[in-house]
Design a protein around this motif. Structure first.
Motif, PDB file in Angstrom:
ATOM      1  N   TYR A  35       0.812  -1.219   0.000  1.00  0.00           N
ATOM      2  CA  TYR A  35       0.000   0.000   0.000  1.00  0.00           C
ATOM      3  C   TYR A  35       0.848   1.274   0.000  1.00  0.00           C
ATOM      4  O   TYR A  35       0.346   2.345  -0.320  1.00  0.00           O
ATOM      5  CB  TYR A  35      -0.935   0.015   1.211  1.00  0.00           C
ATOM      6  CG  TYR A  35      -1.878  -1.158   1.287  1.00  0.00           C
ATOM      7  CD1 TYR A  35      -2.479  -1.670   0.138  1.00  0.00           C
ATOM      8  CD2 TYR A  35      -2.178  -1.775   2.504  1.00  0.00           C
ATOM      9  CE1 TYR A  35      -3.349  -2.750   0.202  1.00  0.00           C
ATOM     10  CE2 TYR A  35      -3.047  -2.855   2.572  1.00  0.00           C
ATOM     11  CZ  TYR A  35      -3.628  -3.345   1.429  1.00  0.00           C
ATOM     12  OH  TYR A  35      -4.489  -4.410   1.489  1.00  0.00           O
ATOM     13  N   ARG A  36       2.109   1.160   0.416  1.00  0.00           N
ATOM     14  CA  ARG A  36       3.034   2.296   0.475  1.00  0.00           C
ATOM     15  C   ARG A  36       2.429   3.465   1.251  1.00  0.00           C
ATOM     16  O   ARG A  36       2.538   4.628   0.870  1.00  0.00           O
ATOM     17  CB  ARG A  36       3.414   2.749  -0.941  1.00  0.00           C
ATOM     18  CG  ARG A  36       4.134   1.676  -1.731  1.00  0.00           C
ATOM     19  CD  ARG A  36       4.533   2.150  -3.097  1.00  0.00           C
ATOM     20  NE  ARG A  36       5.154   1.082  -3.860  1.00  0.00           N
ATOM     21  CZ  ARG A  36       5.585   1.211  -5.108  1.00  0.00           C
ATOM     22  NH1 ARG A  36       5.464   2.377  -5.728  1.00  0.00           N
ATOM     23  NH2 ARG A  36       6.138   0.195  -5.745  1.00  0.00           N
ATOM     24  N   SER A  37       1.815   3.127   2.352  1.00  0.00           N
ATOM     25  CA  SER A  37       1.133   4.132   3.172  1.00  0.00           C
ATOM     26  C   SER A  37       1.849   4.401   4.483  1.00  0.00           C
ATOM     27  O   SER A  37       1.388   5.212   5.289  1.00  0.00           O
ATOM     28  CB  SER A  37      -0.295   3.661   3.472  1.00  0.00           C
ATOM     29  OG  SER A  37      -0.280   2.367   4.066  1.00  0.00           O
ATOM     30  N   MET A  38       2.976   3.749   4.707  1.00  0.00           N
ATOM     31  CA  MET A  38       3.681   3.858   5.975  1.00  0.00           C
ATOM     32  C   MET A  38       4.972   4.646   5.789  1.00  0.00           C
ATOM     33  O   MET A  38       5.796   4.314   4.942  1.00  0.00           O
ATOM     34  CB  MET A  38       3.995   2.455   6.509  1.00  0.00           C
ATOM     35  CG  MET A  38       4.570   2.423   7.918  1.00  0.00           C
ATOM     36  SD  MET A  38       5.040   0.735   8.398  1.00  0.00           S
ATOM     37  CE  MET A  38       3.459  -0.080   8.412  1.00  0.00           C
ATOM     38  N   THR A  39       5.128   5.707   6.545  1.00  0.00           N
ATOM     39  CA  THR A  39       6.372   6.482   6.504  1.00  0.00           C
ATOM     40  C   THR A  39       7.312   5.991   7.608  1.00  0.00           C
ATOM     41  O   THR A  39       6.875   5.383   8.584  1.00  0.00           O
ATOM     42  CB  THR A  39       6.086   7.975   6.718  1.00  0.00           C
ATOM     43  OG1 THR A  39       5.550   8.154   8.042  1.00  0.00           O
ATOM     44  CG2 THR A  39       5.088   8.491   5.688  1.00  0.00           C
ATOM     45  N   PHE A  40       8.581   6.285   7.441  1.00  0.00           N
ATOM     46  CA  PHE A  40       9.547   5.850   8.458  1.00  0.00           C
ATOM     47  C   PHE A  40       9.360   6.614   9.762  1.00  0.00           C
ATOM     48  O   PHE A  40       9.642   6.092  10.842  1.00  0.00           O
ATOM     49  CB  PHE A  40      10.974   6.021   7.923  1.00  0.00           C
ATOM     50  CG  PHE A  40      11.355   4.972   6.928  1.00  0.00           C
ATOM     51  CD1 PHE A  40      11.698   3.689   7.350  1.00  0.00           C
ATOM     52  CD2 PHE A  40      11.352   5.243   5.573  1.00  0.00           C
ATOM     53  CE1 PHE A  40      12.049   2.705   6.437  1.00  0.00           C
ATOM     54  CE2 PHE A  40      11.692   4.268   4.648  1.00  0.00           C
ATOM     55  CZ  PHE A  40      12.036   2.989   5.078  1.00  0.00           C
TER      56      PHE A  40
ATOM     57  N   ALA B 287       6.382   7.496  10.937  1.00  0.00           N
ATOM     58  CA  ALA B 287       5.277   6.794  11.587  1.00  0.00           C
ATOM     59  C   ALA B 287       5.725   5.450  12.131  1.00  0.00           C
ATOM     60  O   ALA B 287       5.274   5.009  13.200  1.00  0.00           O
ATOM     61  CB  ALA B 287       4.125   6.605  10.591  1.00  0.00           C
ATOM     62  N   LEU B 288       6.622   4.796  11.410  1.00  0.00           N
ATOM     63  CA  LEU B 288       7.163   3.510  11.868  1.00  0.00           C
ATOM     64  C   LEU B 288       7.929   3.683  13.174  1.00  0.00           C
ATOM     65  O   LEU B 288       7.809   2.861  14.101  1.00  0.00           O
ATOM     66  CB  LEU B 288       8.064   2.920  10.787  1.00  0.00           C
ATOM     67  CG  LEU B 288       8.724   1.570  11.088  1.00  0.00           C
ATOM     68  CD1 LEU B 288       7.685   0.502  11.373  1.00  0.00           C
ATOM     69  CD2 LEU B 288       9.603   1.140   9.908  1.00  0.00           C
ATOM     70  N   ALA B 289       8.711   4.761  13.259  1.00  0.00           N
ATOM     71  CA  ALA B 289       9.465   5.025  14.494  1.00  0.00           C
ATOM     72  C   ALA B 289       8.504   5.300  15.654  1.00  0.00           C
ATOM     73  O   ALA B 289       8.719   4.808  16.777  1.00  0.00           O
ATOM     74  CB  ALA B 289      10.394   6.214  14.282  1.00  0.00           C
ATOM     75  N   LYS B 290       7.442   6.055  15.379  1.00  0.00           N
ATOM     76  CA  LYS B 290       6.462   6.345  16.435  1.00  0.00           C
ATOM     77  C   LYS B 290       5.783   5.066  16.926  1.00  0.00           C
ATOM     78  O   LYS B 290       5.597   4.866  18.134  1.00  0.00           O
ATOM     79  CB  LYS B 290       5.408   7.328  15.928  1.00  0.00           C
ATOM     80  CG  LYS B 290       4.398   7.737  17.000  1.00  0.00           C
ATOM     81  CD  LYS B 290       3.369   8.705  16.466  1.00  0.00           C
ATOM     82  CE  LYS B 290       2.422   9.178  17.580  1.00  0.00           C
ATOM     83  NZ  LYS B 290       1.754   8.067  18.269  1.00  0.00           N
ATOM     84  N   ALA B 291       5.411   4.193  15.973  1.00  0.00           N
ATOM     85  CA  ALA B 291       4.789   2.926  16.354  1.00  0.00           C
ATOM     86  C   ALA B 291       5.730   2.086  17.200  1.00  0.00           C
ATOM     87  O   ALA B 291       5.312   1.418  18.149  1.00  0.00           O
ATOM     88  CB  ALA B 291       4.366   2.153  15.101  1.00  0.00           C
TER      89      ALA B 291
END
Length: 468
Positions: free
Chosen positions: A296-301, A303-307
């Motif tokens: 989906y290419r909907s995840m930014t790095f 946002a990944l770090a926040k998760a």
């Protein structure tokens, strides 16, 4: 024993978090008694979290966080609208169906309420539903999360009760379906009483598209089985099926097929023996990363770090609760408090159905005050030996305890789902709890059915040869 329990109750009444109350009462007991060496206490605390199954905890939490930031929740919601949005009480039915699908990925009720709940409550309010109805159905549907596999509470229970976590996952499927049906019937009743219709027009094409996506998901394991029947090795069959699925999904651009594949991969992989439940949690994370970063290419790095940081924070709090609960439960055992409670229950009844009724009352009460994981860690060592003596299957007991504790998440004073949804809906906690009260009826109905109809929990594990 009296000092341990009374100090725990007093600290809870003073408003301390349950983990600190357990740790504080345990420390006070150790200081006053002076009979237990410090090194033994340290060993028991470390032993409480030094467990391979507990590795599933951070990975399931991370998987739920990744599903939220990758936009997978919105795809699930849109799929649920196509599937059931045309029914009476449209978005109420969508709310329940979305939670059922999302529960196959996150394994926690809080992730369900916080992730899908944000989308669901906003959409329902925009379509004219009153806030109380939106909050109530969201809260009730979130309780399905830890009953449908995968389930974080089942991981903790399986570790404490020394039973197969894979068998627990299978045991939760039919109870989850029962809960879903009862909640959907409740929505239909409220909709009929208020003369509500659907929120999207009945569209055969859209419904057919959703049906095709479900059929594609169901065809995946069937295709693997057919290939193995004609002599193709399992690994090769899986590889071919995956390549075909990814190619078809890219070509047709289905809205939710890849998201719907998560529970199929997890349950199928554990059933086939490809990975353990702990490894299934890692598989859930990898699948979420694949969907968010590649498909989906909907995840930014960012946002990944926040998760990742959110997962670290949540995992730390969970493990602290388990550590505090482990030493508290061990002290209950060494001081014979657990045995005294067991003797009291056995002295009251030796009928397993009466025992299960008492378990429901006890765990419902405990769930109002104590966190789910802490409650499991404390209560299982007390209740499991009695259950085994009376012929109660530990899988059955695990599902009953978990469902009781999910209901506890809706009720004050702890009621974590109540607080989460109050913040999302921007209403008071009192209004949130009042909105939840009518939804306790289908949940209690499900609890009664699951408690007294054993095959609802044991039929699937028996078919798969995981219990007798």
């Amino acid at each position: 024993m009296t000092l341990l329990l009374s100090s725990f109750v007093i600290l809870m009444l003073l408003g301390l978090p349950v983990a600190l109350a357990m740790a504080g009462s345990s420390l006070l007991f150790l200081v006053v008694s002076g009979t237990i060496p410090d090194v033994v206490v340290a060993q028991r605390m470390i032993a409480g979290i030094e467990s391979f199954p507990l590795l599933a905890v951070p990975f399931f939490i991370l998987a739920g966080n990744l599903m939220n930031i990758a936009g997978i929740t919105s795809r699930i919601y849109n799929f649920a609208i196509a599937l059931v949005g045309w029914m009476r009480g449209g978005l109420g039915q969508v709310n329940i169906m979305g939670s059922v699908i999302f529960s196959g990925m996150s394994g926690t009720a809080i992730a369900d309420a916080a992730g899908l709940g944000t989308i669901e409550i906003k959409a329902m309010k925009e379509h004219g539903y009153n806030t109380e109805f939106a909050v109530g159905v969201t809260a009730a549907s979130a309780t399905v999360g830890p009953i449908f596999p995968p389930s974080l509470p089942f991981v903790i229970y399986g570790m404490m009760a020394n039973v197969s976590i894979g068998a627990l996952f299978l045991a939760g499927i039919l109870p989850g379906i029962v809960m879903t049906l009862l909640m959907m019937l409740t929505v239909a009743y409220i909709a009929r009483r208020n003369n509500w219709g659907g929120d999207v027009p009945f569209n055969l094409r859209r419904l057919g598209q959703a049906g095709i996506e479900i059929m594609v998901v169901l065809a995946f394991p069937m295709a693997i089985w057919l290939m193995t029947e004609v002599g193709v090795s399992v690994n090769v069959a899986v590889g071919i099926a995956f390549v075909a699925l990814i190619a078809l999904d890219w070509y047709f651009d289905w809205s939710a097929v890849m998201a719907l594949m998560a529970p199929v991969i997890l349950i199928g992989g554990m059933t086939m023996g490809w990975f353990t439940p702990t490894e299934a949690a890692v598989a859930a994370v990898l699948w979420a990363l694949f969907l968010g970063l590649i498909r989906y290419r909907s995840m930014t790095f960012k946002a990944l770090a926040k998760a990742s940081f959110d997962t670290l924070e949540t995992t730390a709090s969970v493990l602290f609760i388990i550590t505090a609960a482990s030493i508290f439960a061990w002290l209950l055992t060494t001081t014979q408090a657990a045995q005294a409670m067991a003797d009291a229950i056995l002295g009251f009844t030796d009928n397993k159905w009466v025992f299960l009724f008492l378990v429901n009352l006890l765990i419902l009460f405990v769930g109002c005050f104590i966190d789910t994981i802490a409650a499991i860690t404390i209560m299982v060592p007390i209740l499991l030996p009695i259950a085994l003596k009376l012929g109660v299957d530990p899988l059955h007991l695990g599902v009953i305890i978990t469902l009781n504790l999910m209901i506890g998440l809706l009720t004050p004073p702890l009621g974590m789902i109540t607080f989460v949804l109050a913040r999302i809906a921007k209403i008071s906690v009192e209004r949130t709890f009042a909105a939840i009260i009518p939804w306790l009826i289908p949940l209690f109905g499900a609890l009664i059915l699951i408690t007294y109809i054993e095959p609802l929990t044991l039929w699937l594990p028996r078919v798969m040869g995981l219990t007798r």
